[in-house]
Structures are given as structure tokens and as C-alpha cells.
Design an enzyme around this catalytic site. Structure first.
Site, PDB file in Angstrom:
ATOM      1  N   ASP A 144      -6.771  -5.919   3.839  1.00 17.20           N
ATOM      2  CA  ASP A 144      -6.158  -4.590   3.849  1.00 17.20           C
ATOM      3  C   ASP A 144      -6.076  -4.255   5.201  1.00 17.20           C
ATOM      4  OD1 ASP A 144      -5.098  -2.221   3.540  1.00 17.20           O
ATOM      5  OD2 ASP A 144      -6.748  -1.492   2.171  1.00 17.20           O
ATOM      6  N   GLY A 145      -5.239  -4.122   5.741  1.00 16.64           N
ATOM      7  CA  GLY A 145      -4.925  -3.340   6.961  1.00 16.64           C
ATOM      8  C   GLY A 145      -4.406  -4.000   8.120  1.00 16.64           C
ATOM      9  N   GLY A 146      -3.201  -3.780   8.671  1.00 15.29           N
ATOM     10  CA  GLY A 146      -2.783  -4.521   9.932  1.00 15.29           C
ATOM     11  C   GLY A 146      -1.983  -5.637   9.618  1.00 15.29           C
ATOM     12  N   HIS A 178      -7.998   1.770  -4.142  1.00 14.93           N
ATOM     13  CA  HIS A 178      -9.095   1.681  -3.021  1.00 14.93           C
ATOM     14  C   HIS A 178      -9.544   2.994  -2.964  1.00 14.93           C
ATOM     15  CE1 HIS A 178      -9.501   0.734   1.487  1.00 14.93           C
ATOM     16  NE2 HIS A 178     -10.498   1.115   0.827  1.00 14.93           N
ATOM     17  N   GLY A 236       1.110  -2.078   4.235  1.00  8.59           N
ATOM     18  CA  GLY A 236       1.716  -0.608   3.950  1.00  8.59           C
ATOM     19  C   GLY A 236       2.981  -0.541   4.633  1.00  8.59           C
ATOM     20  N   HIS A 283      -1.251  -1.195  -4.247  1.00  5.29           N
ATOM     21  CA  HIS A 283      -2.310  -0.793  -3.623  1.00  5.29           C
ATOM     22  C   HIS A 283      -2.253   0.803  -3.537  1.00  5.29           C
ATOM     23  CE1 HIS A 283      -6.017  -1.309  -1.479  1.00  5.29           C
ATOM     24  NE2 HIS A 283      -5.576  -0.450  -0.502  1.00  5.29           N
ATOM     25  N   SER A 294       0.845  -1.115  -0.026  1.00  6.74           N
ATOM     26  CA  SER A 294      -0.040   0.040  -0.115  1.00  6.74           C
ATOM     27  C   SER A 294       1.017   1.421   0.076  1.00  6.74           C
ATOM     28  CB  SER A 294      -0.952  -0.059   1.002  1.00  6.74           C
ATOM     29  OG  SER A 294      -1.344   1.236   1.501  1.00  6.74           O
ATOM     30  N   ASP A 318      -4.166   4.001  -2.444  1.00  7.57           N
ATOM     31  CA  ASP A 318      -5.457   4.603  -1.628  1.00  7.57           C
ATOM     32  C   ASP A 318      -5.730   5.940  -1.973  1.00  7.57           C
ATOM     33  OD1 ASP A 318      -5.845   2.297   0.315  1.00  7.57           O
ATOM     34  OD2 ASP A 318      -4.093   2.878   1.218  1.00  7.57           O
TER      35      ASP A 318
HETATM   36  O1  LIG Z   1      -6.601   1.259   3.105  1.00  2.85           O
HETATM   37  C1  LIG Z   1      -5.844   1.518   3.915  1.00  2.85           C
HETATM   38  C2  LIG Z   1      -6.153   2.623   4.676  1.00  2.85           C
HETATM   39  O2  LIG Z   1      -7.552   2.756   5.013  1.00  2.85           O
HETATM   40  C3  LIG Z   1      -4.220   1.143   3.934  1.00  2.85           C
HETATM   41  O3  LIG Z   1      -4.090   0.571   2.488  1.00  2.85           O
HETATM   42  C4  LIG Z   1      -3.974   0.125   4.785  1.00  2.85           C
HETATM   43  O4  LIG Z   1      -4.453   0.559   6.109  1.00  2.85           O
HETATM   44  C5  LIG Z   1      -2.490  -0.403   4.811  1.00  2.85           C
HETATM   45  O5  LIG Z   1      -2.119   0.070   5.974  1.00  2.85           O
HETATM   46  P1  LIG Z   1      -0.936  -0.864   6.891  1.00  2.85           P
HETATM   47  O6  LIG Z   1      -0.695  -1.841   6.131  1.00  2.85           O
HETATM   48  O7  LIG Z   1      -0.034  -0.115   7.447  1.00  2.85           O
HETATM   49  O8  LIG Z   1      -2.172  -1.253   8.116  1.00  2.85           O
END
Ligand SMILES: O=C(CO)[C@H](O)[C@H](O)COP(=O)(O)O
Length: 264
Positions: free
Chosen positions: A211-213, A120, A233, A79, A54, A81
Site C-alpha cells: 500500500d502506498g505509491g 486499514h 489510490g 481499501h 484506496s 483508510d
Molecule cells: O494508506 C494509505 C495512506 O496512509 C493509502 O491507502 C495509500 O497511501 C494509497 O495512496 P496512494 O496510492 O496514492 O499512495
């Protein structure tokens, strides 16, 4: 609305259900009427690992270079955003920037191939922007169901199907209070994984994105649930050795999906 078993948005003109944003509590399961008819799962070794860094966690002062670098380090997709400061409380980039970074990564020759820009769309009324972002270099889209539905409900108050299900106001409140999409580096929400498992059971061959964390500490849970498109990300951009993290994320998914490690 839902005319394909593929949940990816290859053709930007067609608005299907998003292929899933696992960490939104407003999932398609809240709106079962839009799901296609259930077909018993046919288990096959499909859906290879796709690692999509990301770029929210990239160095925005050197974004083009960071994009090229991540591809060289083994990424499959990027990805991207897109945030408008309304649908989510943050802003990122628009078409001019996407168009610039597109020049730094070869456009894929076929759908979902290497170099795909996975956009996204964390914006209000995403349908208004899809064509512009396609021209700028986006290849497929992930949008929030509630944004798409709320824009239809807002523009066509006679559309009973959408207005009965939801209203823009309710949905915006829900997102702000419960999810906080719009920021990287948030804690992985394992409580959402049963939804991923349910989708995988239902759609064994589709790409299912989480996606996320995600990072080395959480990838096994996501892979176990059935995710094969891995957006990360901070775990990739913040790593000492991003290539190693990308390879490990890929191997974890490949292993779980019964595919050869390292091959995608
Ligand atoms: O969509 C997103 C935020 O809304 C990002 O793509 C997502 O949070 C990636 O970040 P991380 O991997 O650091 O959590």
C-alpha cells in the site's frame, strides 16, 4: 496471538499480526518473537492478484458513487483508510460513513471475495473499534502492529512481553518521523521491498498487501517482490481510464505469479 497461517483478519475478534503494511519501517521483523515457526516454502501458484483502490483518493462529496464505480471498473476490494488524527496526522471516516458506502457495494459472500472492504485501521487502540466497524460493513482489517501492541502495553503495564518490546511513546515518534502514513500520493519506497520478498519466500500462499505509491511505474517492482494485494489510490482515482489502470495492475501481478493475465 498468532494462531493462523492466514494473515488476514477475517474474524474481527481475533487479532493476528496484520498481513503487512509494507511501508512501515516498524515491521514484524523488528519483533521476531511474534513470528510463527518457519516452514520451508512450498512454491505453488497461489495468491492471485487482488486490486484494491484506496478510497482515500476518492471524491468524498460523492463517495458512494465513486465506490460503486470502482467496482464496476474492475476492482476486487476497496481499501478503506480509517484515520483518527492521533495515530496518524490526518482524519478520514468513521462507522456511519462506512455503513453508508457499504450500501453501494454488495457485501462479499465469502472471505476475501469481490466487494471486500479492506479496512486499514490507522487508529489508536484498534481493538476497541473492530466490532463497530464490522457492523458498519468492514470485512477484514489491516492494523499497525505498533498500535495494537502499544494499546496493550498502555492498558496492561504488567504485560511484560509487550512492554519490553516497545512503548507507545517510542512507536508514535517513530511513525511520525519516518513514515507519514495517513496521506495518499506519496513516493514509492522501493527500499522496503526486501521485506515483502522475505515474507513471500516464507509464506508463498498468503495474501501479501502493498500500500502506498503504487501505480503503473512501480507495480512491477512490487509484483516482483511477491505482493499480490495491490492498494492504489491516486494512480487509480486520478487516472483518465481507471478500468485500464486496474487491468494493467492486475496483469502485472498475475504475470509475475505465473497466473493467467486478466483472471483473478
Ligand atoms: O494508506 C494509505 C495512506 O496512509 C493509502 O491507502 C495509500 O497511501 C494509497 O495512496 P496512494 O496510492 O496514492 O499512495
Amino acid at each position: 496471538m498468532y494462531s493462523s497461517r492466514k494473515l488476514h483478519l477475517i474474524n474481527p475478534i481475533q487479532f493476528f499480526l496484520p498481513y503487512y503494511y509494507a511501508f512501515s519501517p516498524i515491521s514484524p521483523y523488528f519483533f521476531p518473537s511474534i513470528l510463527p515457526p518457519f516452514n520451508p516454502p512450498i512454491l505453488r501458484n497461489g495468491s492471485p492478484a487482488i486490486i484494491a483502490p484506496s478510497i482515500l483518493s476518492a471524491n468524498f462529496a460523492d463517495l458512494g458513487h465513486d465506490c460503486t464505480k470502482k467496482m464496476e471498473q474492475g476492482a476486487d476490494w476497496l481499501h478503506v483508510d480509517i484515520m483518527d488524527g492521533h495515530f496518524v496526522p490526518n482524519m478520514t471516516i468513521g462507522c456511519p460513513v462506512v455503513s453508508q458506502i457499504r450500501g453501494c457495494v454488495d457485501r462479499p459472500l465469502e472471505p476475501c471475495a469481490r466487494g471486500t472492504f479492506d479496512c486499514h485501521m490507522m487508529i489508536m487502540e484498534p481493538h476497541k473499534w473492530v466490532k463497530e466497524f464490522q457492523k458498519a460493513g468492514c470485512d477484514l482489517y489491516c492494523f499497525h502492529y505498533e498500535a495494537a501492541v502499544s494499546s496493550v502495553a498502555a492498558t496492561d503495564p504488567t504485560d511484560k512481553e509487550t512492554t519490553q518490546r516497545t512503548s507507545p511513546r517510542q512507536l508514535i515518534k517513530y511513525i511520525h518521523e519516518e513514515v507519514h502514513p495517513g496521506f495518499g500520493g506519496q513516493k514509492f519506497m522501493a527500499s522496503e521491498l526486501p521485506k515483502v520478498s522475505a515474507l513471500r519466500a516464507r509464506y508463498p500462499e498468503l495474501n501479501i498487501e502493498v500500500d502506498g505509491g503504487l501505480g503503473l511505474g512501480t507495480i512491477d517492482q512490487a509484483a516482483e517482490a511477491g505482493a499480490n494485494v495491490i492498494v492504489a489510490g491516486s494512480a487509480i482515482f486520478g487516472a483518465q481510464d481507471p478500468a485500464d489502470v486496474i487491468a494493467k495492475l492486475r496483469d502485472a501481478v498475475q504475470k509475475r505469479r505465473g497466473l493467467e493475465a486478466g483472471s483473478a
